[in-house]
Design an enzyme around this catalytic site. Structure first.
Site, PDB file in Angstrom:
ATOM      1  CG  HIS A  24      -1.968   0.992   1.297  1.00 49.35           C
ATOM      2  ND1 HIS A  24      -2.274   1.831   0.256  1.00 49.35           N
ATOM      3  CD2 HIS A  24      -2.822   1.330   2.311  1.00 49.35           C
ATOM      4  CE1 HIS A  24      -3.253   2.639   0.612  1.00 49.35           C
ATOM      5  NE2 HIS A  24      -3.595   2.368   1.859  1.00 49.35           N
TER       6      HIS A  24
ATOM      7  CG  ASP B  43       3.926   4.905  -4.843  1.00 51.87           C
ATOM      8  OD1 ASP B  43       3.989   5.909  -4.124  1.00 51.87           O
ATOM      9  OD2 ASP B  43       3.192   3.938  -4.607  1.00 51.87           O
TER      10      ASP B  43
ATOM     11  CG  HIS C  23      -3.371   2.269  -9.471  1.00 56.78           C
ATOM     12  ND1 HIS C  23      -4.693   2.169  -9.108  1.00 56.78           N
ATOM     13  CD2 HIS C  23      -2.752   2.922  -8.459  1.00 56.78           C
ATOM     14  CE1 HIS C  23      -4.864   2.745  -7.927  1.00 56.78           C
ATOM     15  NE2 HIS C  23      -3.699   3.204  -7.508  1.00 56.78           N
TER      16      HIS C  23
HETATM   17  N1  ACO Z   1       5.508  -4.579 -14.172  1.00 56.22           N
HETATM   18  C1  ACO Z   1       5.361  -5.585 -15.072  1.00 56.22           C
HETATM   19  N2  ACO Z   1       4.207  -6.227 -15.314  1.00 56.22           N
HETATM   20  C2  ACO Z   1       3.132  -5.810 -14.621  1.00 56.22           C
HETATM   21  C3  ACO Z   1       3.205  -4.779 -13.676  1.00 56.22           C
HETATM   22  C4  ACO Z   1       4.446  -4.140 -13.471  1.00 56.22           C
HETATM   23  N3  ACO Z   1       4.568  -3.141 -12.595  1.00 56.22           N
HETATM   24  N4  ACO Z   1       1.977  -4.577 -13.118  1.00 56.22           N
HETATM   25  C5  ACO Z   1       1.173  -5.467 -13.695  1.00 56.22           C
HETATM   26  N5  ACO Z   1       1.855  -6.222 -14.601  1.00 56.22           N
HETATM   27  C6  ACO Z   1       1.318  -7.263 -15.489  1.00 56.22           C
HETATM   28  C7  ACO Z   1       0.988  -8.517 -14.694  1.00 56.22           C
HETATM   29  O1  ACO Z   1       2.099  -9.413 -14.646  1.00 56.22           O
HETATM   30  C8  ACO Z   1      -0.164  -9.061 -15.510  1.00 56.22           C
HETATM   31  O2  ACO Z   1       0.379  -9.651 -16.683  1.00 56.22           O
HETATM   32  P1  ACO Z   1      -0.309 -10.995 -17.309  1.00 56.22           P
HETATM   33  O3  ACO Z   1      -1.687 -10.560 -17.718  1.00 56.22           O
HETATM   34  O4  ACO Z   1       0.591 -11.383 -18.418  1.00 56.22           O
HETATM   35  O5  ACO Z   1      -0.326 -12.000 -16.181  1.00 56.22           O
HETATM   36  C9  ACO Z   1      -0.925  -7.810 -15.955  1.00 56.22           C
HETATM   37  O6  ACO Z   1       0.071  -6.771 -15.991  1.00 56.22           O
HETATM   38  C10 ACO Z   1      -2.050  -7.412 -15.019  1.00 56.22           C
HETATM   39  O7  ACO Z   1      -1.519  -7.208 -13.716  1.00 56.22           O
HETATM   40  P2  ACO Z   1      -2.233  -7.558 -12.344  1.00 56.22           P
HETATM   41  O8  ACO Z   1      -1.187  -7.979 -11.353  1.00 56.22           O
HETATM   42  O9  ACO Z   1      -3.381  -8.476 -12.581  1.00 56.22           O
HETATM   43  O10 ACO Z   1      -2.836  -6.149 -11.935  1.00 56.22           O
HETATM   44  P3  ACO Z   1      -3.366  -5.746 -10.484  1.00 56.22           P
HETATM   45  O11 ACO Z   1      -4.402  -4.723 -10.710  1.00 56.22           O
HETATM   46  O12 ACO Z   1      -3.721  -6.931  -9.674  1.00 56.22           O
HETATM   47  O13 ACO Z   1      -2.050  -5.104  -9.829  1.00 56.22           O
HETATM   48  C11 ACO Z   1      -0.476  -3.554  -8.998  1.00 56.22           C
HETATM   49  C12 ACO Z   1      -1.852  -3.752  -9.643  1.00 56.22           C
HETATM   50  C13 ACO Z   1      -0.366  -4.378  -7.697  1.00 56.22           C
HETATM   51  C14 ACO Z   1      -0.323  -2.078  -8.613  1.00 56.22           C
HETATM   52  C15 ACO Z   1       0.611  -3.981 -10.021  1.00 56.22           C
HETATM   53  O14 ACO Z   1       0.486  -3.246 -11.202  1.00 56.22           O
HETATM   54  C16 ACO Z   1       2.024  -3.830  -9.430  1.00 56.22           C
HETATM   55  O15 ACO Z   1       2.483  -4.703  -8.729  1.00 56.22           O
HETATM   56  N6  ACO Z   1       2.715  -2.694  -9.766  1.00 56.22           N
HETATM   57  C17 ACO Z   1       4.048  -2.442  -9.238  1.00 56.22           C
HETATM   58  C18 ACO Z   1       3.972  -1.986  -7.778  1.00 56.22           C
HETATM   59  C19 ACO Z   1       3.493  -0.563  -7.637  1.00 56.22           C
HETATM   60  O16 ACO Z   1       3.950   0.347  -8.319  1.00 56.22           O
HETATM   61  N7  ACO Z   1       2.544  -0.350  -6.703  1.00 56.22           N
HETATM   62  C20 ACO Z   1       2.031   0.989  -6.376  1.00 56.22           C
HETATM   63  C21 ACO Z   1       0.593   1.132  -6.737  1.00 56.22           C
HETATM   64  S1  ACO Z   1       0.071   2.804  -6.427  1.00 56.22           S
HETATM   65  C22 ACO Z   1      -0.298   2.869  -4.770  1.00 56.22           C
HETATM   66  O17 ACO Z   1      -0.624   1.904  -4.147  1.00 56.22           O
HETATM   67  C23 ACO Z   1      -0.221   4.184  -4.023  1.00 56.22           C
END
Ligand code: ACO
Length: 423
Positions: free
Chosen positions: A263, A358, A302
């Site tokens: 988070h 972020d 996100h």
């Molecule tokens: N880098 C590479 N691939 C990614 C990323 C990333 N940052 N984020 C998502 N993907 C890919 C996943 O592997 C998935 O690929 P697939 O369909 O081939 O399996 C697809 O994109 C969908 O991703 P999900 O994980 O299903 O998306 P979800 O909505 O569950 O996750 C999250 C969102 C947790 C923010 C994710 O994008 C992530 O981990 N990002 C990096 C961490 C980050 O920056 N977090 C801050 C969020 S902002 C905040 O909280 C204030």
């Protein structure tokens, strides 16, 4: 578009009313299944509204964020954090007289009881400042027991003002204790953000006066972080409040939820990633690794935004302004080039992965010489305004019930206890 959802189950059909794009989950109970009345299974509340709210609007597909209907970009450009806090709490922007009164009120509540300081300082020097902040916030209910009268409008208001006023003091003292420095008391001559910076950075010998560009960048970061509808920490605040709890106890839970790396902690991970990449010429190799599942591009993607996070755009501009003062961090060149390449790459385009809030905020905090463990504290201070507004909305909502989700039970059913010598 239908205003009803018709469900068939065996011989029976059921018409469920659709209101505000939702059905009432309790209406499903009329549908019988072999496991009892029909319910929904939704770990993580991926598609469940647990409250009605008129505070913050997000359209993740379009990349829109509004507080009380005002676009975040306009607020970041024209308002101060305390103006935004007033807006979140009262529903309207203050006029000049209302703002002056509100600032006076909040700023006179910046001092914290000395015994709270002792609580914060009783931790080991290396305790995480978020843990100290959580304890300090939760303890405040014991200093203001009338806060427990959560149905009294006067008590609601007084304690919200106290919490917003005291949060920067608690946060700064948590930090100063970590680095073994004496605590700095609030300075009446400084506004909300400048006073916070002074309580963090002032040394004994001189009066700390932040560069106005740094001060404005912090103000903008505060505005961007003030609220974000029903995220994890706000849900924690509302859940604890739904059991009849005061604003301090509820916000203490919010600090705990925000402490989690999924988070509040992603900006720290972005810095680590940029350092590991090390130079612009290694970006291609890193992106290949991301596409092969070896790493994640931190600060991208996100749960809600499937477009550019509107806060990321504003932060990018603030980054340039801060670097004018502090000198350019070479990691920024890596970040900018990484973003450019990722936004053109099919892997990221297809998955609708854009920079989130972020991606750049950690670079600003580092340039301002904050240690990484302070990054989440810098999130908690402005988010307090949102938590307070959401707490108030929850405790005054006649439809709100104690939050108590169902479960899908997967364990054993009734069986006899075997005496211990026979097990
Ligand atoms: N880098 C590479 N691939 C990614 C990323 C990333 N940052 N984020 C998502 N993907 C890919 C996943 O592997 C998935 O690929 P697939 O369909 O081939 O399996 C697809 O994109 C969908 O991703 P999900 O994980 O299903 O998306 P979800 O909505 O569950 O996750 C999250 C969102 C947790 C923010 C994710 O994008 C992530 O981990 N990002 C990096 C961490 C980050 O920056 N977090 C801050 C969020 S902002 C905040 O909280 C204030």
């Amino acid at each position: 578009m239908s205003d009803n959802l018709t469900i068939s189950s065996g011989e029976d059909t059921f018409d469920l009313a659709i209101t505000d794009g939702t059905i009432k989950a309790t209406d499903l109970k009329q549908v019988a299944t072999s496991d009892g009345p029909l319910a929904t299974y939704d770990p993580g509340f991926m598609n469940t509204a647990a409250c009605k709210s008129s505070i913050t609007y997000i359209d993740g597909d379009a990349g829109i964020l509004e507080y009380r209907g005002y676009p975040i970009e306009q607020l970041a450009e024209q308002a101060t954090h305390l103006e935004v806090a007033y807006l979140l709490l009262n529903g309207e922007l203050p006029n000049a007289e209302e703002l002056a009164g509100w600032e006076r009120e909040v700023n006179t509540h910046r001092f914290v009881h000395e015994n709270v300081a002792q609580i914060v300082e009783s931790f080991r020097y290396d305790a995480h400042p978020m843990a100290k902040l959580m304890a300090g916030v939760a303890s405040m209910q014991t200093f203001y027991p009338s806060a427990r009268q959560i149905e009294d409008p006067e008590s609601q208001r007084r304690n919200i003002v106290r919490l917003i006023g005291k949060m920067p003091t608690l946060a700064a003292w948590s930090y100063r204790h970590s680095i073994g420095r004496h605590r700095v008391y609030p300075n009446d001559e400084l506004g909300y953000v400048d006073n916070f910076l002074a309580m963090l950075f002032q040394s004994q010998q001189r009066v700390y006066r932040p560069d106005p560009r740094v001060s404005r960048a912090m103000e903008v970061l505060f505005i961007l972080h003030a609220d974000h509808e029903q995220n994890c920490s706000t849900t924690a605040v509302r859940t604890v409040a739904s059991a009849g709890n005061d604003v301090y106890t509820s916000a203490g839970a919010g600090v705990g939820a925000l402490f989690g790396p999924a988070h509040g902690g992603a900006n720290e991970a972005v810095l680590k990633m940029l350092r590991e990449i090390g130079s612009v010429d290694r970006i291609g190799e890193f992106i290949d690794g991301v596409k092969n599942g070896k790493a994640k591009l931190m600060g991208f993607g996100h749960r809600v935004y499937k477009n550019y996070d509107p806060r990321a755009r504003v932060i990018k501009k603030a980054t340039d302004e801060v670097f004018e003062v502090t000198g350019r961090n070479p990691l920024l060149d890596i970040a900018v080039e990484l973003e450019r390449i990722a936004l053109e790459d099919e892997y990221f385009v297809k998955r609708r992965l854009y920079p989130n809030v972020d991606f750049y905020s950690g670079l600003i905090y580092e340039a301002l010489k904050f240690p990484p463990e302070m990054f989440t504290v810098l999130f908690a201070v402005p988010r307090t305004a949102g938590w307070c507004a959401q707490w108030l909305e929850g405790v005054t909502d006649a439809e709100q019930k104690i939050m108590r989700p169902k479960q899908v039970y997967t364990g054993h059913r009734e069986r006899a206890v075997v005496p211990i010598d026979q097990r």
